[in-house]
Design a protein around this motif. Sequence first.
Motif, PDB file in Angstrom:
ATOM      1  N   PRO A 145     -43.806 -38.202 -21.326  1.00  0.00           N
ATOM      2  CA  PRO A 145     -43.694 -37.503 -20.181  1.00  0.00           C
ATOM      3  C   PRO A 145     -43.591 -38.387 -18.780  1.00  0.00           C
ATOM      4  O   PRO A 145     -44.623 -39.324 -18.637  1.00  0.00           O
ATOM      5  CB  PRO A 145     -44.707 -36.516 -20.083  1.00  0.00           C
ATOM      6  N   GLN A 146     -42.970 -38.084 -17.761  1.00  0.00           N
ATOM      7  CA  GLN A 146     -43.127 -38.776 -16.446  1.00  0.00           C
ATOM      8  C   GLN A 146     -44.350 -38.175 -15.773  1.00  0.00           C
ATOM      9  O   GLN A 146     -44.637 -36.968 -15.933  1.00  0.00           O
ATOM     10  CB  GLN A 146     -41.762 -38.484 -15.697  1.00  0.00           C
ATOM     11  N   PHE A 147     -44.802 -39.056 -14.986  1.00  0.00           N
ATOM     12  CA  PHE A 147     -45.731 -38.583 -14.156  1.00  0.00           C
ATOM     13  C   PHE A 147     -45.729 -39.231 -12.780  1.00  0.00           C
ATOM     14  O   PHE A 147     -45.258 -40.529 -12.595  1.00  0.00           O
ATOM     15  CB  PHE A 147     -47.393 -39.030 -14.816  1.00  0.00           C
ATOM     16  N   GLU A 148     -46.762 -39.095 -11.943  1.00  0.00           N
ATOM     17  CA  GLU A 148     -46.688 -39.363 -10.393  1.00  0.00           C
ATOM     18  C   GLU A 148     -48.149 -39.128  -9.850  1.00  0.00           C
ATOM     19  O   GLU A 148     -48.213 -37.940  -9.638  1.00  0.00           O
ATOM     20  CB  GLU A 148     -45.675 -39.004  -9.546  1.00  0.00           C
ATOM     21  N   LEU A 149     -48.938 -40.120  -9.733  1.00  0.00           N
ATOM     22  CA  LEU A 149     -50.383 -39.653  -9.204  1.00  0.00           C
ATOM     23  C   LEU A 149     -50.919 -40.605  -8.540  1.00  0.00           C
ATOM     24  O   LEU A 149     -50.407 -41.806  -8.208  1.00  0.00           O
ATOM     25  CB  LEU A 149     -51.574 -39.557 -10.471  1.00  0.00           C
ATOM     26  N   LEU A 150     -52.286 -40.503  -8.035  1.00  0.00           N
ATOM     27  CA  LEU A 150     -52.640 -41.441  -7.030  1.00  0.00           C
ATOM     28  C   LEU A 150     -53.701 -42.291  -7.877  1.00  0.00           C
ATOM     29  O   LEU A 150     -54.590 -41.900  -8.687  1.00  0.00           O
ATOM     30  CB  LEU A 150     -53.578 -40.804  -6.025  1.00  0.00           C
ATOM     31  N   ASN A 151     -53.819 -43.666  -7.635  1.00  0.00           N
ATOM     32  CA  ASN A 151     -54.797 -44.403  -8.407  1.00  0.00           C
ATOM     33  C   ASN A 151     -56.027 -44.819  -7.792  1.00  0.00           C
ATOM     34  O   ASN A 151     -56.136 -44.189  -6.432  1.00  0.00           O
ATOM     35  CB  ASN A 151     -54.175 -45.991  -8.669  1.00  0.00           C
ATOM     36  N   GLN A 152     -56.775 -45.732  -8.016  1.00  0.00           N
ATOM     37  CA  GLN A 152     -58.013 -45.908  -7.427  1.00  0.00           C
ATOM     38  C   GLN A 152     -58.046 -46.550  -6.061  1.00  0.00           C
ATOM     39  O   GLN A 152     -59.009 -46.692  -5.356  1.00  0.00           O
ATOM     40  CB  GLN A 152     -59.044 -46.894  -8.469  1.00  0.00           C
ATOM     41  N   ASP A 153     -57.034 -47.278  -5.635  1.00  0.00           N
ATOM     42  CA  ASP A 153     -56.677 -47.707  -4.202  1.00  0.00           C
ATOM     43  C   ASP A 153     -55.867 -46.575  -3.558  1.00  0.00           C
ATOM     44  O   ASP A 153     -55.137 -47.225  -2.503  1.00  0.00           O
ATOM     45  CB  ASP A 153     -55.887 -48.880  -4.660  1.00  0.00           C
ATOM     46  N   ASN A 154     -55.665 -45.368  -4.009  1.00  0.00           N
ATOM     47  CA  ASN A 154     -55.118 -44.478  -3.263  1.00  0.00           C
ATOM     48  C   ASN A 154     -53.392 -44.676  -2.899  1.00  0.00           C
ATOM     49  O   ASN A 154     -52.820 -44.372  -2.010  1.00  0.00           O
ATOM     50  CB  ASN A 154     -55.784 -44.130  -1.653  1.00  0.00           C
ATOM     51  N   LYS A 155     -53.138 -45.371  -3.942  1.00  0.00           N
ATOM     52  CA  LYS A 155     -51.795 -45.748  -4.052  1.00  0.00           C
ATOM     53  C   LYS A 155     -50.931 -45.079  -5.183  1.00  0.00           C
ATOM     54  O   LYS A 155     -51.705 -44.515  -6.191  1.00  0.00           O
ATOM     55  CB  LYS A 155     -51.646 -47.139  -4.415  1.00  0.00           C
ATOM     56  N   PRO A 189     -60.112 -34.091 -11.241  1.00  0.00           N
ATOM     57  CA  PRO A 189     -59.759 -34.469  -9.951  1.00  0.00           C
ATOM     58  C   PRO A 189     -60.541 -34.201  -8.936  1.00  0.00           C
ATOM     59  O   PRO A 189     -60.669 -34.819  -7.824  1.00  0.00           O
ATOM     60  CB  PRO A 189     -58.257 -34.230 -10.039  1.00  0.00           C
ATOM     61  N   THR A 190     -61.309 -33.160  -9.031  1.00  0.00           N
ATOM     62  CA  THR A 190     -62.088 -32.800  -8.086  1.00  0.00           C
ATOM     63  C   THR A 190     -63.126 -33.647  -7.508  1.00  0.00           C
ATOM     64  O   THR A 190     -63.525 -34.142  -6.493  1.00  0.00           O
ATOM     65  CB  THR A 190     -62.635 -31.183  -7.949  1.00  0.00           C
ATOM     66  N   ASN A 191     -63.868 -34.084  -8.436  1.00  0.00           N
ATOM     67  CA  ASN A 191     -64.922 -35.082  -8.364  1.00  0.00           C
ATOM     68  C   ASN A 191     -64.478 -36.336  -8.589  1.00  0.00           C
ATOM     69  O   ASN A 191     -64.745 -37.403  -7.733  1.00  0.00           O
ATOM     70  CB  ASN A 191     -66.067 -34.842  -9.457  1.00  0.00           C
ATOM     71  N   ASP A 192     -63.437 -36.602  -9.475  1.00  0.00           N
ATOM     72  CA  ASP A 192     -63.112 -38.092  -9.124  1.00  0.00           C
ATOM     73  C   ASP A 192     -61.702 -38.337  -8.347  1.00  0.00           C
ATOM     74  O   ASP A 192     -60.512 -38.422  -8.556  1.00  0.00           O
ATOM     75  CB  ASP A 192     -62.207 -38.286 -10.811  1.00  0.00           C
ATOM     76  N   THR A 193     -62.303 -38.817  -7.044  1.00  0.00           N
ATOM     77  CA  THR A 193     -61.364 -38.980  -6.108  1.00  0.00           C
ATOM     78  C   THR A 193     -60.894 -40.498  -6.481  1.00  0.00           C
ATOM     79  O   THR A 193     -61.622 -41.309  -7.085  1.00  0.00           O
ATOM     80  CB  THR A 193     -62.170 -38.933  -4.707  1.00  0.00           C
ATOM     81  N   PRO A 194     -60.004 -41.044  -5.735  1.00  0.00           N
ATOM     82  CA  PRO A 194     -59.559 -42.390  -5.899  1.00  0.00           C
ATOM     83  C   PRO A 194     -60.942 -43.569  -5.672  1.00  0.00           C
ATOM     84  O   PRO A 194     -61.087 -44.597  -6.229  1.00  0.00           O
ATOM     85  CB  PRO A 194     -58.643 -42.805  -4.507  1.00  0.00           C
ATOM     86  N   GLU A 195     -61.786 -42.896  -4.496  1.00  0.00           N
ATOM     87  CA  GLU A 195     -62.836 -43.807  -4.231  1.00  0.00           C
ATOM     88  C   GLU A 195     -63.929 -43.823  -5.461  1.00  0.00           C
ATOM     89  O   GLU A 195     -64.610 -44.918  -5.774  1.00  0.00           O
ATOM     90  CB  GLU A 195     -63.844 -43.091  -3.027  1.00  0.00           C
ATOM     91  N   VAL A 196     -64.005 -42.541  -6.017  1.00  0.00           N
ATOM     92  CA  VAL A 196     -65.204 -42.557  -7.216  1.00  0.00           C
ATOM     93  C   VAL A 196     -64.573 -43.326  -8.322  1.00  0.00           C
ATOM     94  O   VAL A 196     -65.242 -44.302  -9.030  1.00  0.00           O
ATOM     95  CB  VAL A 196     -65.375 -40.935  -7.689  1.00  0.00           C
ATOM     96  N   LEU A 197     -63.406 -43.279  -8.503  1.00  0.00           N
ATOM     97  CA  LEU A 197     -62.497 -44.170  -9.622  1.00  0.00           C
ATOM     98  C   LEU A 197     -62.522 -45.361  -9.458  1.00  0.00           C
ATOM     99  O   LEU A 197     -62.986 -46.282 -10.460  1.00  0.00           O
ATOM    100  CB  LEU A 197     -61.216 -43.637  -9.679  1.00  0.00           C
ATOM    101  N   LYS A 198     -62.534 -46.035  -8.312  1.00  0.00           N
ATOM    102  CA  LYS A 198     -62.595 -47.319  -7.850  1.00  0.00           C
ATOM    103  C   LYS A 198     -64.189 -47.959  -8.277  1.00  0.00           C
ATOM    104  O   LYS A 198     -64.270 -48.909  -8.822  1.00  0.00           O
ATOM    105  CB  LYS A 198     -62.395 -47.597  -6.433  1.00  0.00           C
ATOM    106  N   GLU A 199     -65.170 -47.193  -7.866  1.00  0.00           N
ATOM    107  CA  GLU A 199     -66.620 -47.344  -8.122  1.00  0.00           C
ATOM    108  C   GLU A 199     -66.564 -47.321  -9.628  1.00  0.00           C
ATOM    109  O   GLU A 199     -67.342 -48.286 -10.361  1.00  0.00           O
ATOM    110  CB  GLU A 199     -67.444 -46.466  -7.459  1.00  0.00           C
ATOM    111  N   HIS A 200     -65.997 -46.221 -10.372  1.00  0.00           N
ATOM    112  CA  HIS A 200     -66.282 -46.415 -11.861  1.00  0.00           C
ATOM    113  C   HIS A 200     -65.718 -47.622 -12.396  1.00  0.00           C
ATOM    114  O   HIS A 200     -66.157 -48.268 -13.369  1.00  0.00           O
ATOM    115  CB  HIS A 200     -65.514 -44.777 -12.300  1.00  0.00           C
ATOM    116  N   MET A 201     -64.585 -48.102 -12.061  1.00  0.00           N
ATOM    117  CA  MET A 201     -63.678 -49.273 -12.653  1.00  0.00           C
ATOM    118  C   MET A 201     -64.721 -50.411 -12.178  1.00  0.00           C
ATOM    119  O   MET A 201     -64.829 -50.983 -13.486  1.00  0.00           O
ATOM    120  CB  MET A 201     -62.425 -49.616 -12.025  1.00  0.00           C
ATOM    121  N   ASP A 202     -65.401 -50.483 -11.308  1.00  0.00           N
ATOM    122  CA  ASP A 202     -66.110 -51.799 -10.842  1.00  0.00           C
ATOM    123  C   ASP A 202     -67.329 -51.596 -11.874  1.00  0.00           C
ATOM    124  O   ASP A 202     -67.658 -52.745 -12.375  1.00  0.00           O
ATOM    125  CB  ASP A 202     -66.462 -51.708  -9.466  1.00  0.00           C
ATOM    126  N   GLU A 203     -67.958 -50.550 -12.168  1.00  0.00           N
ATOM    127  CA  GLU A 203     -69.086 -50.440 -12.954  1.00  0.00           C
ATOM    128  C   GLU A 203     -68.739 -50.921 -14.216  1.00  0.00           C
ATOM    129  O   GLU A 203     -69.621 -51.468 -15.122  1.00  0.00           O
ATOM    130  CB  GLU A 203     -69.752 -48.940 -13.061  1.00  0.00           C
TER     131      GLU A 203
END
Length: 207
Positions: free
Chosen positions: A40-50, A104-118
């Motif tokens: 399936p095709q998708f289009e979403l925002l990543n941890q860098d808000n891209k 997605p309500t809690n997992d904003t790009p900023e939260v995901l970025k921090e999660h990846m760093d951890e």
Amino acid sequence: MKNKSYVWISFIILIFGIWAVPKIIKKFEKSDLVLIGPAPQFELLNQDNKVISNKNYEGKVYVLEFFFANCPTICPIMNQNMLVLQKEFYGNLKFGVASITIDPTNDTPEVLKEHMDELGVKLPFWNMLTGDSKYIFDLSKKFNLYAGQNEDSPGGFEHSGLFALIDKEGNIRCRKDEFGNPILYYDGTSDEGVQMIKEDIQLLLND
């Protein structure tokens, strides 16, 4: 006498060869992997808000999962197993990961970025993706990978622990089980599942 010995030796070699043929195990190849169909095709925002879509993964073999950062149950196991794949294929720019949050309500790009760093994510093409909640749940249904809200579940959500394997052409691929049936997806919570997908990723990368 020599001729008789030669004939006898040749006969032994022939008999042994006939006996040994069934013992030869065919090497597992890309063609042995089942082609399930287009992912399936998708289009979403990543941890860098891209904005990231399936098109960003064209020409790459990638693994897709549904998860959420605050998951207290299977996600930590899935995270560690995905890191195993990162270690195995790090440096190969034809390999990637798409981790889609179901919170997605809690997992904003900023939260995901921090999660990846951890976690220690270093893979160049590992995106943690977020977006509209309904869109994401609809996407999980299209993949047939269960995800849903459940107040009685730890963290308020529940989802499968399966990994989807997608080839360079954007098709979902998998191996067969011992009965010859497609497994569809790989168990991202078990060592056996990770070993299988690791082997099959390599097959697709070798193409």
